[in-house]
Every structure is written in structure tokens, then in C-alpha cells.
Enzyme design. Sequence first.
Site, mmCIF file in Angstrom:
data_model
loop_
_atom_site.group_PDB
_atom_site.id
_atom_site.type_symbol
_atom_site.label_atom_id
_atom_site.label_comp_id
_atom_site.label_asym_id
_atom_site.label_seq_id
_atom_site.Cartn_x
_atom_site.Cartn_y
_atom_site.Cartn_z
ATOM 1 N N ASP A 218 14.268 -0.790 1.666
ATOM 2 C CA ASP A 218 14.863 -1.066 2.971
ATOM 3 C C ASP A 218 15.842 -2.236 2.824
ATOM 4 O O ASP A 218 16.971 -2.042 2.371
ATOM 5 C CB ASP A 218 13.701 -1.367 3.943
ATOM 6 C CG ASP A 218 14.122 -1.470 5.383
ATOM 7 O OD1 ASP A 218 15.330 -1.464 5.665
ATOM 8 O OD2 ASP A 218 13.244 -1.576 6.267
ATOM 9 N N ASP B 298 7.430 3.431 -1.935
ATOM 10 C CA ASP B 298 7.648 4.461 -0.919
ATOM 11 C C ASP B 298 9.035 4.343 -0.293
ATOM 12 O O ASP B 298 9.718 5.332 -0.087
ATOM 13 C CB ASP B 298 6.553 4.396 0.165
ATOM 14 C CG ASP B 298 6.397 3.010 0.773
ATOM 15 O OD1 ASP B 298 6.854 2.033 0.157
ATOM 16 O OD2 ASP B 298 5.807 2.903 1.862
ATOM 17 N N LYS C 88 0.805 -1.206 0.000
ATOM 18 C CA LYS C 88 0.000 0.000 0.000
ATOM 19 C C LYS C 88 0.846 1.268 0.000
ATOM 20 O O LYS C 88 0.391 2.324 -0.410
ATOM 21 C CB LYS C 88 -0.885 0.030 1.271
ATOM 22 C CG LYS C 88 -1.817 -1.113 1.456
ATOM 23 C CD LYS C 88 -2.576 -0.892 2.807
ATOM 24 C CE LYS C 88 -3.306 -2.143 3.204
ATOM 25 N NZ LYS C 88 -3.885 -2.011 4.561
ATOM 26 N N LYS D 299 16.741 3.430 2.544
ATOM 27 C CA LYS D 299 17.506 3.119 3.766
ATOM 28 C C LYS D 299 18.669 2.230 3.351
ATOM 29 O O LYS D 299 18.659 1.008 3.567
ATOM 30 C CB LYS D 299 16.623 2.340 4.753
ATOM 31 C CG LYS D 299 15.839 3.170 5.708
ATOM 32 C CD LYS D 299 15.250 2.232 6.755
ATOM 33 C CE LYS D 299 14.180 2.883 7.554
ATOM 34 N NZ LYS D 299 13.498 1.912 8.435
#
Length: 174
Positions: free
Chosen positions: A102, A99, A42, A130
Site C-alpha cells: 500500500d 498480501d 498476519k 495499491k
Amino acid sequence: MDEIVKEILFPRAAIQKRVRELADQISKDYAGRELVIIGVLKGAFIFMADLVREISVPCRVDFTRLASYGAGSDSSGKVVMTKDIETSIKGKDILIVEDILDTGLTLQYVVNWLKERNPNSLKICVFLDKRKRRKVSFEADYVGFTIDDGFVVGYGLDFNEKYRFSPDIYVIKQ
Ligand code: PRP
């Protein structure tokens, strides 16, 4: 927004400015072509909505849904696809929008799976990177901001499904 202790990391004005810069770069890179932009639900829904409205080349949109986190702030390391795209991408120019990048496990899975469908090209655009948290070697082609470790919420990013709606990005103080 007061249930957890957090501090602002990127205010909405900085986010809007960076989204426009990314969109300008993408529009230049794909000038004269048509894009299929695939958002990973999402988390990507707000970034993608902002990005497509700033991109000046024609684009189609589609979505896939993957989950890599359980409840809480730590990755389980397991990637599960729960929604396939509905567009044929063979021979098309694809931009995957996320978004956050990681560990890299989610995007590595998506890229490997979509490449099997023989797109003409495939690039990755993430708003946050990240970089130090990678578990697999993986780089995005377009990055909004590189950030340190720490749990971030807002602008699509959640903590136990909360705070996605925030126009600003916050870091949770553990
Ligand atoms: C988040 C984010 C990425 C993924 C990145 O999704 O939206 O898809 O984790 O992590 P990785 O690089 O370690 O794989 P999440 O599974 O939390 O689902 P959501 O998008 O529904 O919030």
C-alpha cells in the site's frame, strides 16, 4: 459477511489462477536454487500457504510480524516489528511474501532490516498492489493484481480483524 456493504473484486477461481502463474514464474526464476520464504503476518498467511504449495523449488518458510495500521482502514504510518524471523538468512535467497503493498512503509522497513543480515538475494512478492497509494518509492518483484484505492478484505486481508477467512476478495463500499 453482511455487516458491511461490499462487492466482489477477485473471486476465488481468479485468485487461484493468478497464484499458480506467480508460482510458475518464481519456480522458473529460482530453478536449481533453494528459497527462504518469509511471510509478513498476519495478512500474508493464506496467500503464502497457497503460493508455497504451487512453487516447485525447495523452500523453507519463516514469518515476521509487523503492524502498520491501527483499528480501521487508514494507515497510521508507523511500522512496528513484533516478531523476528527465526532463520539465519545470511547468504540465502529470500522471498518476502505480503498480501498487500500500500504506502510501502511496511515493506521498506522489512527490506532494510533484512538486508542488514546479508542475504544472497532478496525479492518481494505481493498479491495486491495499491500502486497509487505509495508514500515511499517501492516496487515489488512479483505482483498478483494491481488495484485502485479502496478498502479490500478477504484472502487474509481484514477490516478490524474481520473477513480474513474469505476465499474471495471484496472491496468495501464506503
Ligand atoms: C497490512 C498488510 C501489509 C501492510 C501494507 O498489514 O498486511 O503488511 O498493511 O501497508 P503499507 O504498504 O501501507 O505499509 P496490517 O498492518 O494491516 O497488519 P495485518 O497483516 O496483521 O493485517
